[in-house]
Design a protein around this motif. Sequence first.
Motif, PDB file in Angstrom:
ATOM      1  N   ILE A 231       1.011  -0.983  -0.160  1.00 30.93           N
ATOM      2  CA  ILE A 231      -0.133  -0.189   0.017  1.00 30.93           C
ATOM      3  C   ILE A 231       0.806   1.204   0.138  1.00 30.93           C
ATOM      4  O   ILE A 231       1.804   1.315   0.782  1.00 30.93           O
ATOM      5  CB  ILE A 231      -0.938   0.081   1.298  1.00 30.93           C
ATOM      6  CG1 ILE A 231      -1.865  -1.251   1.381  1.00 30.93           C
ATOM      7  CG2 ILE A 231      -1.732   1.153   1.218  1.00 30.93           C
ATOM      8  CD1 ILE A 231      -2.680  -1.263   2.514  1.00 30.93           C
ATOM      9  N   GLY A 232       0.660   2.010  -0.865  1.00 31.79           N
ATOM     10  CA  GLY A 232       1.439   3.237  -1.178  1.00 31.79           C
ATOM     11  C   GLY A 232       0.656   4.388  -0.713  1.00 31.79           C
ATOM     12  O   GLY A 232      -0.658   4.522  -0.804  1.00 31.79           O
ATOM     13  N   ILE A 233       1.140   5.317   0.448  1.00 29.64           N
ATOM     14  CA  ILE A 233       0.461   6.500   0.869  1.00 29.64           C
ATOM     15  C   ILE A 233       1.110   7.857   0.570  1.00 29.64           C
ATOM     16  O   ILE A 233       2.330   7.838   0.715  1.00 29.64           O
ATOM     17  CB  ILE A 233       0.363   6.254   2.314  1.00 29.64           C
ATOM     18  CG1 ILE A 233      -0.319   4.927   2.860  1.00 29.64           C
ATOM     19  CG2 ILE A 233      -0.438   7.453   3.069  1.00 29.64           C
ATOM     20  CD1 ILE A 233      -0.414   4.810   4.318  1.00 29.64           C
TER      21      ILE A 233
ATOM     22  N   GLY B 249      11.184  -5.126  -7.994  1.00 31.73           N
ATOM     23  CA  GLY B 249      10.662  -4.289  -6.779  1.00 31.73           C
ATOM     24  C   GLY B 249      10.777  -2.877  -7.077  1.00 31.73           C
ATOM     25  O   GLY B 249       9.759  -2.036  -6.955  1.00 31.73           O
ATOM     26  N   LYS B 250      11.887  -2.402  -7.800  1.00 31.09           N
ATOM     27  CA  LYS B 250      12.342  -0.834  -7.948  1.00 31.09           C
ATOM     28  C   LYS B 250      11.379  -0.440  -8.912  1.00 31.09           C
ATOM     29  O   LYS B 250      10.682   0.812  -8.813  1.00 31.09           O
ATOM     30  CB  LYS B 250      13.505  -0.712  -8.290  1.00 31.09           C
ATOM     31  CG  LYS B 250      14.062   0.719  -8.318  1.00 31.09           C
ATOM     32  CD  LYS B 250      15.696   0.657  -8.794  1.00 31.09           C
ATOM     33  CE  LYS B 250      16.079   2.259  -8.664  1.00 31.09           C
ATOM     34  NZ  LYS B 250      17.727   2.236  -8.990  1.00 31.09           N
ATOM     35  N   LEU B 251      11.174  -0.974 -10.149  1.00 31.49           N
ATOM     36  CA  LEU B 251      10.250  -0.787 -11.126  1.00 31.49           C
ATOM     37  C   LEU B 251       8.779  -0.692 -10.683  1.00 31.49           C
ATOM     38  O   LEU B 251       7.904   0.245 -11.001  1.00 31.49           O
ATOM     39  CB  LEU B 251      10.349  -1.743 -12.336  1.00 31.49           C
ATOM     40  CG  LEU B 251      11.643  -1.664 -13.177  1.00 31.49           C
ATOM     41  CD1 LEU B 251      11.863  -2.764 -14.192  1.00 31.49           C
ATOM     42  CD2 LEU B 251      11.794  -0.067 -13.838  1.00 31.49           C
ATOM     43  N   LEU B 252       8.233  -1.674  -9.887  1.00 30.46           N
ATOM     44  CA  LEU B 252       6.994  -1.796  -9.398  1.00 30.46           C
ATOM     45  C   LEU B 252       6.623  -0.374  -8.561  1.00 30.46           C
ATOM     46  O   LEU B 252       5.573   0.240  -8.780  1.00 30.46           O
ATOM     47  CB  LEU B 252       6.825  -2.969  -8.655  1.00 30.46           C
ATOM     48  CG  LEU B 252       5.399  -3.033  -7.678  1.00 30.46           C
ATOM     49  CD1 LEU B 252       4.272  -3.131  -8.772  1.00 30.46           C
ATOM     50  CD2 LEU B 252       5.479  -4.056  -6.717  1.00 30.46           C
ATOM     51  N   LEU B 253       7.650  -0.109  -7.602  1.00 33.30           N
ATOM     52  CA  LEU B 253       7.269   1.199  -6.748  1.00 33.30           C
ATOM     53  C   LEU B 253       7.280   2.331  -7.762  1.00 33.30           C
ATOM     54  O   LEU B 253       6.505   3.295  -7.565  1.00 33.30           O
ATOM     55  CB  LEU B 253       8.368   1.263  -5.672  1.00 33.30           C
ATOM     56  CG  LEU B 253       8.408   0.188  -4.574  1.00 33.30           C
ATOM     57  CD1 LEU B 253       8.986   0.750  -3.411  1.00 33.30           C
ATOM     58  CD2 LEU B 253       7.133  -0.384  -4.181  1.00 33.30           C
ATOM     59  N   ALA B 254       8.014   2.423  -8.440  1.00 31.82           N
ATOM     60  CA  ALA B 254       8.077   3.618  -9.779  1.00 31.82           C
ATOM     61  C   ALA B 254       6.949   3.552 -10.336  1.00 31.82           C
ATOM     62  O   ALA B 254       6.239   4.495 -10.497  1.00 31.82           O
ATOM     63  CB  ALA B 254       9.371   3.626 -10.603  1.00 31.82           C
ATOM     64  N   ARG B 255       6.153   2.396 -10.968  1.00 33.51           N
ATOM     65  CA  ARG B 255       4.937   2.263 -11.703  1.00 33.51           C
ATOM     66  C   ARG B 255       3.901   2.761 -10.690  1.00 33.51           C
ATOM     67  O   ARG B 255       3.002   3.590 -11.098  1.00 33.51           O
ATOM     68  CB  ARG B 255       4.831   0.986 -11.958  1.00 33.51           C
ATOM     69  CG  ARG B 255       3.389   0.651 -12.584  1.00 33.51           C
ATOM     70  CD  ARG B 255       3.473  -0.641 -13.246  1.00 33.51           C
ATOM     71  NE  ARG B 255       3.426  -1.888 -12.612  1.00 33.51           N
ATOM     72  CZ  ARG B 255       2.537  -2.099 -12.135  1.00 33.51           C
ATOM     73  NH1 ARG B 255       1.190  -1.860 -12.410  1.00 33.51           N
ATOM     74  NH2 ARG B 255       2.605  -3.658 -11.399  1.00 33.51           N
ATOM     75  N   LEU B 256       3.703   2.229  -9.216  1.00 34.03           N
ATOM     76  CA  LEU B 256       2.596   2.603  -8.666  1.00 34.03           C
ATOM     77  C   LEU B 256       2.627   4.195  -8.039  1.00 34.03           C
ATOM     78  O   LEU B 256       1.744   4.680  -8.240  1.00 34.03           O
ATOM     79  CB  LEU B 256       2.894   1.787  -7.088  1.00 34.03           C
ATOM     80  CG  LEU B 256       2.729   0.309  -7.411  1.00 34.03           C
ATOM     81  CD1 LEU B 256       2.723  -0.462  -5.929  1.00 34.03           C
ATOM     82  CD2 LEU B 256       1.354   0.037  -7.897  1.00 34.03           C
ATOM     83  N   GLU B 257       4.132   4.678  -8.225  1.00 34.46           N
ATOM     84  CA  GLU B 257       3.944   6.098  -7.564  1.00 34.46           C
ATOM     85  C   GLU B 257       3.704   6.761  -8.761  1.00 34.46           C
ATOM     86  O   GLU B 257       2.898   7.893  -8.567  1.00 34.46           O
ATOM     87  CB  GLU B 257       5.617   6.487  -7.204  1.00 34.46           C
ATOM     88  CG  GLU B 257       5.587   7.983  -6.659  1.00 34.46           C
ATOM     89  CD  GLU B 257       7.048   8.243  -6.166  1.00 34.46           C
ATOM     90  OE1 GLU B 257       7.831   7.407  -5.655  1.00 34.46           O
ATOM     91  OE2 GLU B 257       7.045   9.447  -5.773  1.00 34.46           O
ATOM     92  N   GLY B 258       4.093   6.234  -9.956  1.00 33.80           N
ATOM     93  CA  GLY B 258       3.545   7.058 -11.312  1.00 33.80           C
ATOM     94  C   GLY B 258       2.009   7.230 -11.448  1.00 33.80           C
ATOM     95  O   GLY B 258       1.466   7.963 -12.246  1.00 33.80           O
ATOM     96  N   GLY B 259       1.343   6.400 -10.779  1.00 42.05           N
ATOM     97  CA  GLY B 259      -0.140   6.209 -10.843  1.00 42.05           C
ATOM     98  C   GLY B 259      -0.946   7.312  -9.905  1.00 42.05           C
ATOM     99  O   GLY B 259      -2.079   7.414 -10.395  1.00 42.05           O
ATOM    100  N   PHE B 260      -0.015   8.024  -9.217  1.00 38.04           N
ATOM    101  CA  PHE B 260      -0.721   9.165  -8.704  1.00 38.04           C
ATOM    102  C   PHE B 260      -0.864  10.400  -9.651  1.00 38.04           C
ATOM    103  O   PHE B 260      -0.060  10.670 -10.520  1.00 38.04           O
ATOM    104  CB  PHE B 260       0.067   9.584  -7.390  1.00 38.04           C
ATOM    105  CG  PHE B 260      -0.103   8.602  -6.272  1.00 38.04           C
ATOM    106  CD1 PHE B 260      -1.347   8.713  -5.545  1.00 38.04           C
ATOM    107  CD2 PHE B 260       1.094   7.860  -5.970  1.00 38.04           C
ATOM    108  CE1 PHE B 260      -1.365   7.619  -4.688  1.00 38.04           C
ATOM    109  CE2 PHE B 260       0.882   7.073  -4.810  1.00 38.04           C
ATOM    110  CZ  PHE B 260      -0.207   6.938  -4.161  1.00 38.04           C
ATOM    111  N   ALA B 261      -1.821  11.258  -9.473  1.00 40.33           N
ATOM    112  CA  ALA B 261      -2.194  12.206 -10.460  1.00 40.33           C
ATOM    113  C   ALA B 261      -1.117  13.147 -10.343  1.00 40.33           C
ATOM    114  O   ALA B 261      -0.358  13.632  -9.267  1.00 40.33           O
ATOM    115  CB  ALA B 261      -3.488  13.056 -10.399  1.00 40.33           C
TER     116      ALA B 261
END
Length: 465
Positions: free
Chosen positions: A352-354, A453-465
């Motif tokens: 979960i990213g906050i 793992g690194k790419l995944l976090l970058a992808r998830l963070e990129g999902g924020f507007a």
Amino acid sequence: MELIYIVSSPASCLGQEPPEGAHVRCATDFDSLAPTTTRSTVFVVATGEHHESVRIVRALRRDPRTGLQPILTTSPLGDPDDDLSDGIVASPEEARDRGRTLVARLAQLDASLFAPDASDVLRIAGYMLSRAVEALAPRRLWSNQAFYAYPALEAMLGSAQLVASRLASMGERKLIRRATLVDRLRHCPACHGVHLNFIDCCPSCGGINILQKPFLHCFTCGMVAPEERFVEKGALQCPKCAARLRHIGADYDRPLENYECQGCGHVFIDPEVQAHCMHCGTPSPPEKLIPGQIFTYELTDLGGQAAKSGTMEDLFALLDTVNSVPPSYFMQLVGWLIDLARRHAEERFTIIGIKLTNLLELDVQHGKQTAAELVDALAQRLRELVRTTDLTTRTGQQMLWLLLPKTGRPSHEVVLARILALRSMIHRAEGGELDFETVVFTAPEDIIPGETGKLLLARLEGGFA
Ligand SMILES: [Zn+2]
Ligand SMILES: [Zn+2]
Ligand SMILES: [Zn+2]
């Protein structure tokens, strides 16, 4: 602007004409200076005694109250100690002119950087910003165990290890970025030293007393030995079978072996290479040495903002108390869990990213204290939610990540709902509400082939507007 001349005796003060636009104070006791230092103080170390000057410059850099101020000297301190000062001046006028630029830059920095308990990270950012050190360049020092050093930062923080760990953490938080690769080193696995002696050894006993000699190989009995042992009364004769060796190619030849260990008598073709650490003496095979890279660093915009506001680091550090691990470790672990989930379909986990979306606004509108209280409240609530097996990390300035092992769909919904419920719980009567957005990833469902793992976090963070 005040020029404080630090001298060895009051008598040496005489004759300093105050230059226009500055007044001059003389001091013999630098220990009492820190509390009287202002943002427009310029120190001039003029003891005339080399060791004493170095000691004073170091002490001034070390104390956060004086450490970022311009520190000038009247004579060279030598290499590398000249890195600790802001230059050498010949007159009070020159000191005033040199100091003026730096004092103007220091005025941009937040007051918390000069507090006795100032954060190391902010002091480094403040130093880089005020000195316009675009690329923080490491110095080559042969007498340094790590070879490369940042003398000014080491004087400020007090130890090379601390500097290395703070720079790493600043890099992970995107306050500084790597500029150029300066060198690649190999470190001793025992003490991390870089002064290594690569030495040829006997592959059998590890001894270093080996000699390269011409060898002969007797065709009659197969004996392989140094040529000197075949010489008998001026002719060649095998010391084992006594055969006469007359014609090379027919009676004997020269084998590939040409080393003999003087310790154990072993003969061999290639010696073994060992790296002997010149610091702690530990011998290591070259493949066991730890590779390291040396970079120059530059301050990012975020790092500049941190030095000017003095707030971000303190606020976000509050979140680091919730089962927090460094981002690199977190990403490695996520990568490992992804691999595990690919092999075993029953293996599940949730990330979960906050993203805190209004912390800087809160800081500006309601002050640092309010913002800190809200972040602290969030940290406390999260601590109650997080299980001992869950981990958190921070990337960038406003991203907090939670890793929930052994939790997949649909049980992750419970945790997520609790986190979202925090939004309405964390606010203050006087106004000010901490706002955040979340992003969720569950394995195995959301796994993309080949993603680390690194790419995944970058992808998830990129999902924020
Ligand atoms: Zn060592
Ligand atoms: Zn040997
Ligand atoms: Zn022989």
